[in-house]
Design an enzyme around this catalytic site. Structure first.
Site, PDB file in Angstrom:
ATOM      1  N   ASP A  65       0.889  -1.161   0.000  1.00  0.00           N
ATOM      2  CA  ASP A  65       0.000   0.000   0.000  1.00  0.00           C
ATOM      3  C   ASP A  65       0.930   1.213   0.000  1.00  0.00           C
ATOM      4  OD1 ASP A  65      -1.519   2.202   0.709  1.00  0.00           O
ATOM      5  OD2 ASP A  65      -2.671   1.144   2.251  1.00  0.00           O
ATOM      6  N   TYR A 157      -8.090  14.939  -7.023  1.00  0.00           N
ATOM      7  CA  TYR A 157      -7.195  14.264  -7.979  1.00  0.00           C
ATOM      8  C   TYR A 157      -6.315  15.274  -8.724  1.00  0.00           C
ATOM      9  CZ  TYR A 157      -6.163  10.958 -11.846  1.00  0.00           C
ATOM     10  OH  TYR A 157      -5.561  10.156 -12.775  1.00  0.00           O
ATOM     11  N   LYS A 161      -2.307  15.423  -8.590  1.00  0.00           N
ATOM     12  CA  LYS A 161      -1.511  15.212  -9.805  1.00  0.00           C
ATOM     13  C   LYS A 161      -0.645  16.435 -10.123  1.00  0.00           C
ATOM     14  CE  LYS A 161      -2.622  11.006 -10.998  1.00  0.00           C
ATOM     15  NZ  LYS A 161      -1.654   9.935 -10.679  1.00  0.00           N
TER      16      LYS A 161
HETATM   17  P1  NAP Z   1      -6.233   1.183 -12.405  1.00  0.00           P
HETATM   18  O1  NAP Z   1      -6.493   0.298 -13.576  1.00  0.00           O
HETATM   19  O2  NAP Z   1      -7.317   1.442 -11.433  1.00  0.00           O
HETATM   20  O3  NAP Z   1      -4.930   0.621 -11.633  1.00  0.00           O
HETATM   21  C1  NAP Z   1      -4.454   1.222 -10.478  1.00  0.00           C
HETATM   22  C2  NAP Z   1      -3.874   0.153  -9.580  1.00  0.00           C
HETATM   23  O4  NAP Z   1      -3.399   0.797  -8.368  1.00  0.00           O
HETATM   24  C3  NAP Z   1      -4.911  -0.872  -9.147  1.00  0.00           C
HETATM   25  O5  NAP Z   1      -4.385  -2.175  -9.215  1.00  0.00           O
HETATM   26  C4  NAP Z   1      -5.192  -0.456  -7.703  1.00  0.00           C
HETATM   27  O6  NAP Z   1      -5.632  -1.520  -6.897  1.00  0.00           O
HETATM   28  C5  NAP Z   1      -3.835   0.030  -7.275  1.00  0.00           C
HETATM   29  N1  NAP Z   1      -3.892   0.813  -6.040  1.00  0.00           N
HETATM   30  C6  NAP Z   1      -4.896   1.600  -5.582  1.00  0.00           C
HETATM   31  N2  NAP Z   1      -4.571   2.129  -4.398  1.00  0.00           N
HETATM   32  C7  NAP Z   1      -3.337   1.674  -4.086  1.00  0.00           C
HETATM   33  C8  NAP Z   1      -2.460   1.857  -2.982  1.00  0.00           C
HETATM   34  N3  NAP Z   1      -2.817   2.622  -1.928  1.00  0.00           N
HETATM   35  N4  NAP Z   1      -1.263   1.231  -2.992  1.00  0.00           N
HETATM   36  C9  NAP Z   1      -0.907   0.442  -4.019  1.00  0.00           C
HETATM   37  N5  NAP Z   1      -1.697   0.207  -5.090  1.00  0.00           N
HETATM   38  C10 NAP Z   1      -2.900   0.824  -5.118  1.00  0.00           C
HETATM   39  O7  NAP Z   1      -5.764   2.626 -12.877  1.00  0.00           O
HETATM   40  P2  NAP Z   1      -4.965   3.106 -14.196  1.00  0.00           P
HETATM   41  O8  NAP Z   1      -5.955   3.756 -15.081  1.00  0.00           O
HETATM   42  O9  NAP Z   1      -4.091   2.033 -14.716  1.00  0.00           O
HETATM   43  O10 NAP Z   1      -4.103   4.284 -13.539  1.00  0.00           O
HETATM   44  C11 NAP Z   1      -2.721   4.153 -13.230  1.00  0.00           C
HETATM   45  C12 NAP Z   1      -2.166   5.544 -12.956  1.00  0.00           C
HETATM   46  O11 NAP Z   1      -2.334   6.363 -14.112  1.00  0.00           O
HETATM   47  C13 NAP Z   1      -2.876   6.267 -11.807  1.00  0.00           C
HETATM   48  O12 NAP Z   1      -1.948   7.005 -11.053  1.00  0.00           O
HETATM   49  C14 NAP Z   1      -3.818   7.205 -12.532  1.00  0.00           C
HETATM   50  O13 NAP Z   1      -4.159   8.315 -11.759  1.00  0.00           O
HETATM   51  C15 NAP Z   1      -2.994   7.571 -13.755  1.00  0.00           C
HETATM   52  N6  NAP Z   1      -3.790   8.068 -14.867  1.00  0.00           N
HETATM   53  C16 NAP Z   1      -4.718   7.294 -15.467  1.00  0.00           C
HETATM   54  C17 NAP Z   1      -5.452   7.824 -16.540  1.00  0.00           C
HETATM   55  C18 NAP Z   1      -6.496   7.024 -17.262  1.00  0.00           C
HETATM   56  O14 NAP Z   1      -7.158   7.596 -18.144  1.00  0.00           O
HETATM   57  N7  NAP Z   1      -6.688   5.742 -16.974  1.00  0.00           N
HETATM   58  C19 NAP Z   1      -5.225   9.137 -16.965  1.00  0.00           C
HETATM   59  C20 NAP Z   1      -4.273   9.894 -16.315  1.00  0.00           C
HETATM   60  C21 NAP Z   1      -3.538   9.352 -15.269  1.00  0.00           C
HETATM   61  P3  NAP Z   1      -7.256  -1.668  -6.663  1.00  0.00           P
HETATM   62  O15 NAP Z   1      -7.825  -1.938  -8.021  1.00  0.00           O
HETATM   63  O16 NAP Z   1      -7.354  -2.804  -5.705  1.00  0.00           O
HETATM   64  O17 NAP Z   1      -7.699  -0.335  -6.109  1.00  0.00           O
END
Ligand code: NAP
Length: 249
Positions: A65, A157, A161
């Site tokens: 975490d 958020y 960010k």
């Molecule tokens: P995702 O599919 O939800 O994956 C995020 C992962 O982080 C999940 O496995 C989640 O586990 C895990 N997580 C959550 N809280 C945590 C903690 N406290 N410690 C360790 N792991 C934790 O999200 P994603 O879209 O791939 O996003 C990855 C990153 O890219 C994030 O930082 C997000 O803000 C950024 N981002 C994403 C987008 C987009 O459009 N998708 C755009 C801009 C930036 P759980 O599923 O169990 O919560």
């Protein structure tokens, strides 16, 4: 011929059980790195690491975490113990708790700040501790374009960010003399579980704003992360790379 861009390097990716984190870990492994798939969801992380190992790559899963100081410190120690170094750290773990400010609770504001900003600070500090001794390393922080432009319903958020940009630049200055580089990526709209939760009309409105005319894939972010993690970007530190298809340029 197999690419050797990060051959012999070791990488930790937080929140790597799925989505963007998994795409980054997979691409780093494909290019020669030994990877630590760390996530709060250890079952999913274990499955992802097993899947990489079944393809012949070096991968282990570690429960972490990112808001837990001890867990993040021991994540860096585990990588060093198992693979001999910490060469690449990708602070990627993330969550959303969207609501307009009138409806957002203080708890949801603090939780989002804690996971993204405190989590990335802890990851940078822990990896930086090992990297300073090694006199080399690359840290990549996954911010968001929402940290540049601010998104309606995302005061928590967007603030987190944007904070990661300040963290990236300040830590890049502190770590440069040890040969450690720190850079950030600001993804736009990327196809993952995070965006799958969006109402279709919101998704369509965002899609219409993308000059390149398509949603981003996790692999689009992974390629930028590979560049920033590898020696291809050896003279680049303290920067923010937008990977958005041109949205909010
Ligand atoms: P995702 O599919 O939800 O994956 C995020 C992962 O982080 C999940 O496995 C989640 O586990 C895990 N997580 C959550 N809280 C945590 C903690 N406290 N410690 C360790 N792991 C934790 O999200 P994603 O879209 O791939 O996003 C990855 C990153 O890219 C994030 O930082 C997000 O803000 C950024 N981002 C994403 C987008 C987009 O459009 N998708 C755009 C801009 C930036 P759980 O599923 O169990 O919560």
């Amino acid at each position: 011929m197999r690419s050797t861009l990060v051959e012999g390097r070791t990488a930790i990716v937080t929140g790597a059980a799925q989505g963007i984190g998994l795409a980054i870990a997979t691409l780093l492994a494909e290019h020669g790195a030994s990877v630590v798939i760390s996530d709060i969801n250890i079952d999913a992380a274990t499955q992802s690491a097993e899947s990489l190992r079944s393809k012949g790559y070096h991968a282990i899963a570690v429960a972490c975490d990112v808001t837990d100081e001890q867990a993040v410190e021991s994540l860096a120690d585990t990588c060093q113990r198992e693979f001999g170094s910490v060469d690449i750290m990708v602070n990627n773990a993330g969550i959303t708790r969207d609501a307009t400010m009138t409806k957002m609770t203080l708890a949801d504001f603090r939780t989002v700040l804690d996971v993204h900003l405190t989590g990335a600070w802890l990851g940078t500090r822990a990896a930086g501790r090992v990297m300073r001794e090694q006199r080399r390393g690359a840290i990549v922080n996954i911010s968001s374009i929402s940290g540049k432009v601010g998104n309606f319903g995302q005061t928590n958020y967007s603030a987190a960010k944007a904070g990661m940009v300040g963290l990236t630049k300040a830590s890049a200055k502190e770590l440069a003399k040890y040969g450690v580089r720190v850079n950030a990526i600001q993804p736009g709209l990327i196809r993952t579980a995070m965006t799958a939760a969006m109402p279709p009309e919101v998704l369509a409105q965002k899609m219409a704003e993308i000059p390149l005319g398509r949603i981003g894939e996790p692999e689009d972010i992974a390629r930028a992360a590979l560049f920033l993690a590898s020696d291809l970007s050896g003279y680049i530190t303290g920067t923010v790379t937008e990977v958005t298809g041109g949205r909010h340029m």
